[in-house]
Design an enzyme around this catalytic site. Sequence first.
Site, PDB file in Angstrom:
ATOM      1  N   GLY A 115     -14.590 -15.270 -17.929  1.00 19.68           N
ATOM      2  CA  GLY A 115     -15.727 -15.186 -18.827  1.00 19.68           C
ATOM      3  C   GLY A 115     -15.832 -16.445 -19.665  1.00 19.68           C
ATOM      4  N   CYS A 116     -17.002 -16.654 -20.255  1.00 20.81           N
ATOM      5  CA  CYS A 116     -17.214 -17.873 -21.044  1.00 20.81           C
ATOM      6  C   CYS A 116     -16.393 -17.857 -22.326  1.00 20.81           C
ATOM      7  CB  CYS A 116     -18.699 -18.044 -21.343  1.00 20.81           C
ATOM      8  SG  CYS A 116     -19.531 -16.566 -21.974  1.00 20.81           S
TER       9      CYS A 116
END
Length: 315
Positions: A115-116
């Site tokens: 995920g970012c």
Amino acid sequence: MATKVFIDGEAGTTGLQIRARLDQRPDLTMIRLDEARRKSEAARREAINEADVVILCLPDDAAVDALSLIERRSVRVIDASTAHRTAQGWTYGFPEMARDQRETIASSRRVTNPGCYPTGAIALIRPLVEHGIIPAGWPVTINAVSGYSGGGKSLIAAFEDPQAASYTHDHFRLYALGLGHKHIAEMQRYTGLHQPPLFAPSVGRFAQGMLVEVPLQLWALPKAAGTDDIRALLAATYADSRFVEVASRAECEGLASLDPEGLNGTNRLKLFVFGNDKLRQARLVALLDNLGKGASGQAVQNLNIMIGADEATGL
């Protein structure tokens, strides 16, 4: 022979950016479905089993379903959804996370794209946990702000489309106020923390870009460490990385502010250690493009590693 790649979900935000990075590469053959066939299970099954590498840019449930279409064992997968980030049998696709992570990715059949927010948080926290500066049982807080593209088509419409029912004039908003967020599990697992961190995400009125911050009361930590110690540790950890860099003390002290859009359009991740040694307090900050190193750029980096291409090709 060119590697055959199929992006399942290439019309979405992440898929479009991956496609833009892969187009025109002579070492790849892109398998594409026209718009009329993208939702055809038979067409997708054929494309998936023709590919050497499939990149899933789908919602979680659809990503799980897509795996059931694979009939050839040799088909390798990069999943950009959250569906498999802590799943057994999947390799976490953050090449800089550990010394042998690139080799593990290179030999894997199933790679889950990080995920970012976790990309920034893990980069900051994991080395400090490994070296005992942050105890694994420490109550860690992670504050973050992202551009609205991280929320997908619905949030993009809310900020960009005045005709959308959800359209907002908000310039900034907090969310996940119930302290539950789908990224927390991977943050805890790959930082090495024993307890879930307190995660406080927010979104601003800008399309892409991201800041992830970990505040630390250095005086409270059991192992004495100053900002220079932390900066040196991070710099040593990522010394050989082509995409992760650590800002110098002079650069950090010369900054009066930090722009979350500062690395947009790149696959770079930059780490900052701001602090006050007199107060023994620090703010560790990661700057990245949530659609670059936080999504599509990282997927392309993983693809390059998996097929034996130069890691920076297309990036």
